[in-house]
Design a protein around this motif. Sequence first.
Motif, PDB file in Angstrom:
ATOM      1  N   GLN A  10       0.671   8.622  -6.024  1.00  0.00           N
ATOM      2  CA  GLN A  10      -0.710   8.700  -6.347  1.00  0.00           C
ATOM      3  C   GLN A  10      -0.790   6.999  -5.705  1.00  0.00           C
ATOM      4  O   GLN A  10      -2.252   6.860  -5.160  1.00  0.00           O
ATOM      5  N   GLU A  11       0.489   5.729  -6.523  1.00  0.00           N
ATOM      6  CA  GLU A  11      -0.077   4.457  -5.832  1.00  0.00           C
ATOM      7  C   GLU A  11      -0.535   4.863  -4.208  1.00  0.00           C
ATOM      8  O   GLU A  11      -1.400   3.704  -3.745  1.00  0.00           O
ATOM      9  N   LYS A  12       0.492   5.244  -3.232  1.00  0.00           N
ATOM     10  CA  LYS A  12       0.607   4.346  -1.916  1.00  0.00           C
ATOM     11  C   LYS A  12      -1.087   5.690  -1.850  1.00  0.00           C
ATOM     12  O   LYS A  12      -2.121   4.730  -0.582  1.00  0.00           O
ATOM     13  N   GLU A  13      -1.492   6.974  -2.313  1.00  0.00           N
ATOM     14  CA  GLU A  13      -2.782   6.784  -1.712  1.00  0.00           C
ATOM     15  C   GLU A  13      -3.858   6.135  -2.076  1.00  0.00           C
ATOM     16  O   GLU A  13      -5.214   6.069  -1.550  1.00  0.00           O
ATOM     17  N   PHE A  14      -3.985   5.912  -3.681  1.00  0.00           N
ATOM     18  CA  PHE A  14      -4.653   4.714  -3.783  1.00  0.00           C
ATOM     19  C   PHE A  14      -5.309   3.299  -3.106  1.00  0.00           C
ATOM     20  O   PHE A  14      -5.788   3.038  -2.587  1.00  0.00           O
ATOM     21  N   PHE A  15      -3.628   2.584  -2.523  1.00  0.00           N
ATOM     22  CA  PHE A  15      -3.356   1.455  -1.461  1.00  0.00           C
ATOM     23  C   PHE A  15      -4.589   2.616  -0.372  1.00  0.00           C
ATOM     24  O   PHE A  15      -4.843   1.349   0.420  1.00  0.00           O
ATOM     25  N   GLU A  16      -4.502   3.467   0.456  1.00  0.00           N
ATOM     26  CA  GLU A  16      -4.715   3.548   1.258  1.00  0.00           C
ATOM     27  C   GLU A  16      -6.402   3.656   1.397  1.00  0.00           C
ATOM     28  O   GLU A  16      -6.731   3.524   2.244  1.00  0.00           O
ATOM     29  N   LYS A  17      -6.591   3.850   0.218  1.00  0.00           N
ATOM     30  CA  LYS A  17      -8.125   4.055   0.411  1.00  0.00           C
ATOM     31  C   LYS A  17      -8.566   2.894  -0.199  1.00  0.00           C
ATOM     32  O   LYS A  17      -9.427   2.529   0.889  1.00  0.00           O
ATOM     33  N   GLU A  18      -7.939   2.164  -0.849  1.00  0.00           N
ATOM     34  CA  GLU A  18      -8.561   0.725  -1.007  1.00  0.00           C
ATOM     35  C   GLU A  18      -8.532   0.338   0.422  1.00  0.00           C
ATOM     36  O   GLU A  18      -9.333  -0.669   0.934  1.00  0.00           O
ATOM     37  N   LEU A  19      -7.243  -0.027   0.617  1.00  0.00           N
ATOM     38  CA  LEU A  19      -7.126  -0.291   2.939  1.00  0.00           C
ATOM     39  C   LEU A  19      -8.327   0.062   4.065  1.00  0.00           C
ATOM     40  O   LEU A  19      -8.970  -0.590   4.318  1.00  0.00           O
ATOM     41  N   ALA A  20      -8.679   1.332   3.286  1.00  0.00           N
ATOM     42  CA  ALA A  20      -9.495   1.868   4.433  1.00  0.00           C
ATOM     43  C   ALA A  20     -11.429   1.152   4.239  1.00  0.00           C
ATOM     44  O   ALA A  20     -11.813   0.371   4.803  1.00  0.00           O
ATOM     45  N   GLU A  21     -11.435   0.932   2.783  1.00  0.00           N
ATOM     46  CA  GLU A  21     -12.855  -0.224   1.563  1.00  0.00           C
ATOM     47  C   GLU A  21     -12.423  -1.289   2.623  1.00  0.00           C
ATOM     48  O   GLU A  21     -13.443  -1.873   2.854  1.00  0.00           O
ATOM     49  N   ILE A  22     -11.584  -2.012   3.058  1.00  0.00           N
ATOM     50  CA  ILE A  22     -11.531  -3.767   2.864  1.00  0.00           C
ATOM     51  C   ILE A  22     -11.433  -3.652   3.479  1.00  0.00           C
ATOM     52  O   ILE A  22     -11.701  -4.858   4.877  1.00  0.00           O
ATOM     53  N   ASN A  23     -11.100  -3.093   5.079  1.00  0.00           N
ATOM     54  CA  ASN A  23     -11.258  -3.237   6.624  1.00  0.00           C
ATOM     55  C   ASN A  23     -12.402  -2.689   7.014  1.00  0.00           C
ATOM     56  O   ASN A  23     -13.055  -3.453   7.664  1.00  0.00           O
ATOM     57  N   ALA A  24     -13.272  -2.252   5.918  1.00  0.00           N
ATOM     58  CA  ALA A  24     -14.723  -2.229   6.441  1.00  0.00           C
ATOM     59  C   ALA A  24     -15.199  -3.289   6.181  1.00  0.00           C
ATOM     60  O   ALA A  24     -16.424  -3.682   6.576  1.00  0.00           O
ATOM     61  N   THR A  25     -14.852  -3.715   5.245  1.00  0.00           N
ATOM     62  CA  THR A  25     -15.623  -4.792   4.556  1.00  0.00           C
ATOM     63  C   THR A  25     -15.572  -5.924   5.565  1.00  0.00           C
ATOM     64  O   THR A  25     -15.892  -6.669   5.696  1.00  0.00           O
TER      65      THR A  25
END
Length: 593
Positions: A10-25
């Motif tokens: 669950q943590e891995k999936e959460f951080f993958e999603k957060e990382l994708a968003e922050i890379n877009a930022t």
Amino acid sequence: MSKPLQFYTQEKEFFEKELAEINATLLRSSIFRLVLVCAILFGTYYFFNETHLLIPILVVGIIGFIFLVSKHSDVALKRDKLKSLLAINTTEIAILNGDRSALDSGVEFQDQLHAFSYDIDLFGNGSFFQYVNRTTIASGKKLLAGMLTSNHIEAIPKKQKALQELSNKPKWRQNFSATASLVQVETSATQITQWLKQHKNFVPSLMKYLPYVFTAISLLLFVFNYLGMLPLSVTTIWFFVGLGVTGIYVKRINQLYQNANKAKDTFKQYYQLLGLIESETFTSEVLQKKQQEIKTEHKKASEIFLEFSKTLDAFDQRNNMMVGVFTNAFALRDLQLCYKIEQWISTYHNQIENWFEVLAFFDAENSLANYTFNHPTYVFPVISEINGTIQATQLGHPLLSEAKRIDNDFTIDKQQFFIITGANMAGKSTFLRTVSLSIVMSNVGLPVCAKSFQYTPIKLITSMRTSDSLTDDESYFFSELKRLKFIVDEIDPTGKGERYFIILDEILKGTNSTDKAIGSRKFVERLVRSHATGIIATHDLSLCEISESLPEVKNYYFDAEIINNELHFDYTFKQGVCKNMNASFLLQKMDIV
């Protein structure tokens, strides 16, 4: 196993999603900066001859660019932390699935002379340390190795409560590890502590005020030069006066800078970690005590480290030649910063070592708590002061997978000594290491691989893997004798001193069979007379006869059977003496004889 695996997934999936968003930022931020630079260049070109418009464009543009760079750096730092958190959870998933290749083996801690660590593969590839270690700072790694090898048996229930509490804080532990990983530290806490203790102040006390006076005079000279009230030559002379004052101390300034520069990253990393410890709520006595050790009357330790970190960063600016020369000439900047650094060292040098130790403790404790979290089915040993030294049901080796592992019940009373016989590859050595590790884990406060485990805290000594030493011109047999002498010297013959659990594997291998049988028997008798508790594994069935004259000695074995011309092992711990040996069968089976 499902609970930790589910958490990490669950943590891995959460951080993958957060990382994708922050890379877009970050991508948007880069585009904004590019657009702003283009706008500044266009405005400069288009309004080049209109000063009243050009200056505002440049000022606003530069301020906006600096703002965007600052924001971009903040977001990049968050991205780096997310990457670290993602890597932590990815690694834990791999480990739970049997892949430990990414872990540090701790091979540098291997010590053939240690009471037990070398014999039971505590360090090295495939070791228990490799399986447990999640430390992120060098001092924490060293302390973790020390915990596992210490043979300390005090306050075990308190250790257990601390690990139970910390194991239930997986997000805090991961945040601690990820924060530590953001700064790569090359200088150890020990080296920094030595520098702080050995440093001798050289900056005179007047430097507390003189740089400010010098700066004020310099500013006045600039104003007078600008107004034409003073020739530039006066300012030039003042320039060299400032350099001259700094030059008097330049050698010692450079030495201080070298030491400070080595420590800079450590303090930058540690102030963040101290902040995490200070802000967390702990209930166990051990963790509360450690948290209390970093508290001061006036400031938090994290604030004190942050203050010093900023001073060291400012000191590092002297590497810029233009900045260094002019700030020293007109503001005595190096001397001002050296004074601040020395005052900080004088105030806190006696406390730093203890604060470093607290950080190392939490780093090491995090590894043990992570192991506890990863094994929810393991049990915390119940401390008992009755005669039973160990009473375990379904005891297994923690490094073997549950699918392959054969668990055994094992009970041994105080001052009993077991002789274990068995065929080759039947499981004797694995069982000895299982018992050894269970004692080490119990003494550290870890849960053990068993359904139930009750024991009286006891120290461990082993002799399972002796080697000769070509460097010391020492034979194998003499090395083994030295090991046995070490064991005898450690044991109190009255049985009233420190209690040791002795584990031996096929002793006196370096001599002939008759001599070996006689020597082994006499050594076991010596251990029994010394009220020792322990196990010896042997192929010498004659050694089992000791049980007829010494009631403290019991015989157990691991069996092997030949079924349909194939060798079968059940790896089950049984009472009695082994009757089936397999060396001759294996020689024939492999066409050796």
